[in-house]
Each structure stands twice: as C-alpha cells, then as structure tokens.
Design a protein around this motif. Structure first.
Motif, mmCIF file in Angstrom:
data_model
loop_
_atom_site.group_PDB
_atom_site.id
_atom_site.type_symbol
_atom_site.label_atom_id
_atom_site.label_comp_id
_atom_site.label_asym_id
_atom_site.label_seq_id
_atom_site.Cartn_x
_atom_site.Cartn_y
_atom_site.Cartn_z
ATOM 1 N N TYR A 210 0.834 -1.209 0.000
ATOM 2 C CA TYR A 210 0.000 0.000 0.000
ATOM 3 C C TYR A 210 0.868 1.259 0.000
ATOM 4 O O TYR A 210 0.546 2.246 -0.676
ATOM 5 C CB TYR A 210 -0.934 -0.004 1.216
ATOM 6 N N VAL A 211 1.953 1.225 0.765
ATOM 7 C CA VAL A 211 2.864 2.374 0.773
ATOM 8 C C VAL A 211 3.476 2.559 -0.611
ATOM 9 O O VAL A 211 3.559 3.674 -1.135
ATOM 10 C CB VAL A 211 3.976 2.171 1.830
ATOM 11 N N SER A 212 3.885 1.460 -1.216
ATOM 12 C CA SER A 212 4.540 1.512 -2.521
ATOM 13 C C SER A 212 3.629 2.066 -3.612
ATOM 14 O O SER A 212 4.053 2.869 -4.447
ATOM 15 C CB SER A 212 5.023 0.113 -2.905
ATOM 16 N N SER A 213 2.359 1.667 -3.599
ATOM 17 C CA SER A 213 1.467 2.021 -4.707
ATOM 18 C C SER A 213 0.609 3.250 -4.458
ATOM 19 O O SER A 213 0.203 3.932 -5.406
ATOM 20 C CB SER A 213 0.549 0.834 -5.027
ATOM 21 N N SER A 223 -6.583 13.384 0.004
ATOM 22 C CA SER A 223 -7.137 12.413 0.936
ATOM 23 C C SER A 223 -6.733 10.996 0.536
ATOM 24 O O SER A 223 -6.347 10.737 -0.607
ATOM 25 C CB SER A 223 -8.665 12.531 0.969
ATOM 26 N N TYR A 224 -6.882 10.085 1.497
ATOM 27 C CA TYR A 224 -6.524 8.691 1.237
ATOM 28 C C TYR A 224 -7.283 7.810 2.218
ATOM 29 O O TYR A 224 -7.434 8.142 3.400
ATOM 30 C CB TYR A 224 -5.017 8.495 1.406
ATOM 31 N N ASN A 225 -7.755 6.673 1.736
ATOM 32 C CA ASN A 225 -8.449 5.704 2.577
ATOM 33 C C ASN A 225 -7.429 4.769 3.216
ATOM 34 O O ASN A 225 -6.868 3.896 2.544
ATOM 35 C CB ASN A 225 -9.460 4.916 1.743
ATOM 36 N N PHE A 226 -7.170 4.971 4.498
ATOM 37 C CA PHE A 226 -6.159 4.184 5.194
ATOM 38 C C PHE A 226 -6.674 2.833 5.670
ATOM 39 O O PHE A 226 -5.904 2.036 6.202
ATOM 40 C CB PHE A 226 -5.624 4.967 6.404
ATOM 41 N N GLY A 227 -7.960 2.554 5.497
ATOM 42 C CA GLY A 227 -8.555 1.330 6.018
ATOM 43 C C GLY A 227 -7.851 0.053 5.597
ATOM 44 O O GLY A 227 -7.413 -0.741 6.453
ATOM 45 N N PRO A 228 -7.682 -0.199 4.286
ATOM 46 C CA PRO A 228 -7.013 -1.439 3.852
ATOM 47 C C PRO A 228 -5.577 -1.551 4.366
ATOM 48 O O PRO A 228 -5.135 -2.647 4.729
ATOM 49 C CB PRO A 228 -7.056 -1.336 2.318
ATOM 50 N N MET A 229 -4.859 -0.437 4.406
ATOM 51 C CA MET A 229 -3.481 -0.481 4.877
ATOM 52 C C MET A 229 -3.421 -0.806 6.366
ATOM 53 O O MET A 229 -2.568 -1.587 6.815
ATOM 54 C CB MET A 229 -2.769 0.842 4.602
#
Length: 256
Positions: A210-213, A223-229
């Motif tokens: 997730y960090v890489s992509s 903004s970013y959805n941090f849920g999956p990470m």
C-alpha cells in the motif's frame, strides 16, 4: 549477583554490532540508493518530462521500504541468530545482564541504526534525484509507517531466530521474505497491479504494497483511505507477534 540494567555501553555495543554487519551496510544503505538511481534513470526515457518528478518520487517512496526490511529483518535475524548459536545471550546473563536489558538495548540500537539509514537515504536521494517536496503530514505518515514496519520486522526476526537458534535456516528464511516482499510490493520494478491475481492477493496482506502504490497520490496533499493499509498492518503485526509467542512456547522450560 546484581542485575545490570540497559546502559550506554550496552547500547553502543549493539549499535557497533548492527553497523558492523555487512548485510545492513549494503542492503540497508547502499542498495536502496543504488536501486533508486537505476530505476529513476530508466524512467527518464519512459515518461513525459512533466511527470518525471512525480515518477521519481514514487520510486523514492517505494525504495525507502527496503531500509527497515534490510536493517531490522536481515540485520537482527543475522546478528541475533549467530549470538544464539554461540550462546552469547547466556554468557551475558552470567555477567549480570537480564534478558529484558539485552532486548531493550537491541531495540534502541536498531531504532538508531534505522533512523541513520533513513536520514542517509533521504539526504542523498534529494541531492542526486529531482524529487517532489512532501506535505508535512504525508512525510510524517511515511516515517510512521516505516517505524511500525520496523517493529513488525523486529518481532519476525526475533521469533525466527529463537525458533531455529542457528544462522543458516534463520537467514535463509529472512532473505526469502526480504526478496519475496520486494517482488510482491513493487520494489523490483514490477508494480503490484501487474502481478498475477494470486500474487496480488498475497500482496494485499502486506502493508508495504500500500505504501509503494498509494502514497504518491497524497504526497503533496489530498485524501486517502487508510482502512485497507491498517488492516494489512494488523494482520502482518499479528502474524509476527504469533511467531514470537510460538518461539517462546517452543523454548519454554518444562519440568520433568
């Protein structure tokens, strides 16, 4: 005998062990900068000039993941497994150092080494490569993720070392995880979304993917959805924690 606590000399001893490890020196410091230079050089001919800085920054973020993997996963597994094989922790306990003091010194030393590696990488990257300047919150988010990964890798390396108590099998598995993670999480020039479906599924359980992509999308704001990470961090952290629990169970003292 009076138990000795974690002190400056013990921490310096652990830092010298970490820095003196050639695997850390190469894979944790030289290798990320080398990969950054190689990939960004090849990108110059593949992307429009207006997108070069963004592409370079994406590579910079991705290559930063190598540092905690190399410094802590490879470094701690190599050093600690050799110490266990030579029974060095037992000898240190005979000299009055408790197991908790030894582990605290190792954690502090690994943190200092990781911090030095990240500073070295960041300074040289911004000198050698044309990169975007991040928003403060985005930079802090990346740094926080790298340190949390460092904790997970420390648990993994520690548990693995305690299970095998030998350098050979411990380091073999650590190297497999190291290069496997690099392939799955886009650190070898192949993006995660370009992998077969089964491998993409495996990569979804690794926070590094997730960090890489994704981090480049909000590097300069947004903004970013941090849920999956976060879910990936919880899964990976739980897996590493279970490895430590199993190693403690395996090495428990049984009264006969």
């Amino acid at each position: 005998m009076k138990t000795k606590s974690c002190n400056k000399r013990l921490i310096i001893y652990e830092i010298r062990n970490a820095i003196g490890n050639p695997f850390i020196a190469f894979f944790g410091i030289v290798f990320p900068v080398m990969m950054l230079m190689i990939i960004t050089f090849s990108l110059r001919k593949q992307v429009p000039s207006s997108m070069v800085r963004e592409a370079n920054t994406g590579v910079f973020i991705t290559m930063s993941l190598i540092i905690p993997m190399a410094v802590i996963l490879l470094g701690h597994s190599a050093n600690y497994s050799q110490e266990l094989e030579k029974e060095i922790p037992v000898r240190m306990q005979l000299f009055g150092f408790s197991q908790n003091s030894i582990m605290l010194a190792k954690i502090i030393a690994q943190t200092i080494t990781l911090t030095a590696g990240l500073i070295f990488y960041s300074v040289f990257s911004y000198i050698l490569v044309d990169l975007q300047s991040p928003k403060l919150s985005s930079a802090l988010c990346l740094i926080g993720c790298l340190y949390v990964m460092g904790i997970c890798f420390f648990l993994f390396a520690h548990g693995l070392s305690n299970i095998f108590k030998k350098f050979g099998p411990t380091y073999t598995i650590s190297m497999f995880v190291y290069f496997g993670s690099m392939i799955l999480c886009g650190m070898m020039g192949i993006q995660t979304e370009q992998l077969p479906k089964a491998l993409r599924r495996v990569a979804s359980f690794l926070p590094m993917s997730y960090v890489s992509s994704d981090f480049i999308d909000f590097w300069q704001g947004g903004s970013y959805n941090f849920g999956p990470m976060i879910q990936a961090f919880l899964f990976f952290g739980a897996l590493c924690g279970l490895l430590v629990v199993y190693s403690n169970y395996k090495n428990r003292r049984v009264i006969k």
